[in-house]
Design an enzyme around this catalytic site. Structure first.
Site, PDB file in Angstrom:
ATOM      1  N   GLU A   1       0.829  -1.211   0.000  1.00 13.27           N
ATOM      2  CA  GLU A   1       0.000   0.000   0.000  1.00 13.27           C
ATOM      3  C   GLU A   1       0.864   1.263   0.000  1.00 13.27           C
ATOM      4  O   GLU A   1       1.069   1.889   1.051  1.00 13.27           O
ATOM      5  CB  GLU A   1      -0.963   0.011   1.192  1.00 13.27           C
TER       6      GLU A   1
ATOM      7  N   GLU B   1      -6.189  -7.033  -1.541  1.00 12.56           N
ATOM      8  CA  GLU B   1      -6.629  -6.916  -0.147  1.00 12.56           C
ATOM      9  C   GLU B   1      -7.917  -6.114  -0.076  1.00 12.56           C
ATOM     10  O   GLU B   1      -8.048  -5.080  -0.722  1.00 12.56           O
ATOM     11  CB  GLU B   1      -5.548  -6.237   0.700  1.00 12.56           C
TER      12      GLU B   1
END
Length: 462
Positions: free
Chosen positions: A288, A380
């Site tokens: 991320e 995710e």
């Protein structure tokens, strides 16, 4: 491929080669060991050791065996604490596989060196009892599922690749993988064992197992060799059950992946060389990215991807995107920055993450537009808020799952763990036991995801 293995005394602890104290353990009454050399190169090899307890349950165990050739040495092991004295090798349980019920098995492994011959070990014992494959002279029942792979996701689809904006199988047909992500393996290692992966593959019928290896936060940077071995072991466990393994280089803080560029190159060079022959491996090179431009993320990707390609030219690679892998939406941008300036590489996809209670219609609209131009993979997502907590938003979660199904976008849910947070699939304490499927251990989020993942796949084969 030339490989060099060195055993340094100063690295013994990191590699799991320590002086052992024999654990307090019940006597075993029967056991079976399956030993397989999974790969071999000049002067080195890797072996898998599957231990099955055929007798009464044991809590705390020690496996011993003899290496017949004086030139054979254990270098690095996983899923046990390993030591060697002369030709005698000892592997003692770790926390997550300490208990072996009757009929339960655990998968161990190690890399080693040899000079001259490399014969198989002999004289396997479990807690002092010879592993003859029988109990009291009786042969154990046959394995009810000796070769599960032909009908599994990997068995059907084989080596994956990107075709157009889709993830495609060996028949060049678009497919969708549905699965679960681990939590940080440094915190929840006990959740990932023989019983839990059997449940994920057979009861949940998952196609995909995402291995979240944090780089910071007590992760890879604290023990590169140990975390690399743990990842490789989990890749093997997924492969044995016919699931795809998504290796996640879980960068989060700091948000600029270039901070970990050297670590990424070292890690991916190692795991790509080791797993290049496997068909089930997908690489996620930056979890991320946040607080950083798309240009910086792209620069990172274009340095890491060639490292993987040098060893593994065929595997799919997934690149994180801006704003916590939101295609920039969480930073007030959108997919156009990637569309107009894509990563200069082939056979890649772009990550998209969402948390259903926080990310709704505008995020779904972005995915709908972007999916027509970019190959996307939801590596995710959560059914709750972006914090990982709060109430599950069933309406938004179902809307997301329906959209991903419609667009054939693959996904992994956060998380296959018993973390004390509402995003976890299991209630706290579940990973202390062996049940990973019944309604009694599932959270509201876990029950929803199991119901979605376990529906039949429709993988095209022509």
């Amino acid at each position: 491929m030339k490989r060099t293995l060195a055993l340094l005394a100063t690295c013994a602890t990191a590699l799991g080669l320590t002086t052992l104290a024999t654990p307090r353990a019940e006597a075993a009454t029967g056991c079976k060991v399956e030993y397989t050399v999974t790969s071999q190169w000049t002067g080195g090899f890797q072996a898998g050791v599957k231990v099955t307890n055929l007798g009464d349950p044991v809590t705390g165990w020690t496996l011993k065996f003899t290496l017949p050739d004086a030139g054979q040495k254990v270098v690095q092991g996983w899923n046990a604490t390993w030591s060697q004295s002369g030709s005698a090798v000892t592997a003692a349980n770790v926390d997550w596989n300490r208990t072996l019920a009757t009929g339960a098995a655990t998968d161990l492994g190690f890399t080693g060196t040899f000079t001259g011959a490399n014969p198989k070990p002999t004289a396997f014992t479990l807690n002092g009892v010879a592993c003859t494959g029988s109990v009291g002279g009786e042969e154990p029942p046959p394995d009810p599922d000796p070769d599960p792979n032909p009908g599994t996701p990997v068995g059907i689809n084989g080596q994956l690749h990107v075709c157009g904006v889709n993830l495609c199988n060996q028949y060049n047909r678009p497919i969708q993988l549905r699965g679960m992500s681990t939590h940080g393996i440094q915190w929840f290692g006990k959740c990932y064992n023989t019983a839990s992966l059997d449940a994920l593959a057979k009861d949940w019928k998952s196609d995909l197992f995402r291995i979240a290896m944090y780089v910071q936060e007590q992760g890879y940077e604290t023990d590169p060799a140990g975390f690399t071995s743990r990842v490789n072991s989990l890749v093997d466990m997924a492969e044995a059950r016919g699931m795809y393994a998504l290796i996640d280089f879980h960068t989060l803080t700091p948000g600029d992946p270039n901070y970990n560029l050297d670590r990424a190159k070292t890690f991916f060079a190692s795991v790509a060389a080791r797993n290049a022959a496997k068909k089930n491996v997908i690489y996620e090179i930056a979890n991320e990215p946040n607080g950083v431009s798309w240009t910086a993320i792209k620069n990172y990707a274009e340095q890491v991807i060639p490292v993987i390609r040098a060893a593994d030219p065929d595997a799919v690679i997934i690149v994180g995107t801006r704003g916590w892998s939101s295609l920039g939406v969480s930073d007030g941008s959108d997919e156009t920055e990637v569309v107009n300036n894509p990563v200069n590489a082939t056979n890649i996809m772009y990550a998209f993450h969402f948390y259903a209670a926080s990310h709704k219609d505008n995020y779904r609209a972005t995915v709908s537009r972007a999916a027509a131009k970019l190959p996307l993979f939801v590596t995710e997502f959560g059914t709750v808020s972006a914090t990982g907590g709060g109430a599950m938003d069933r309406t938004s979660s179902v809307a997301w799952l329906d959209l991903l199904d419609q667009l054939k976008i693959s996904y992994a849910n956060w998380t296959y763990s018993d973390a004390n947070e509402s995003s976890a699939a299991f209630k706290p304490g579940t990973c202390n036991g062996t049940d990973y499927s019944s309604s009694g251990v599932l959270t509201e989020s876990g029950a929803l995801l199991k119901s979605r993942i376990s529906t039949p796949d429709t993988f095209p084969t022509s």
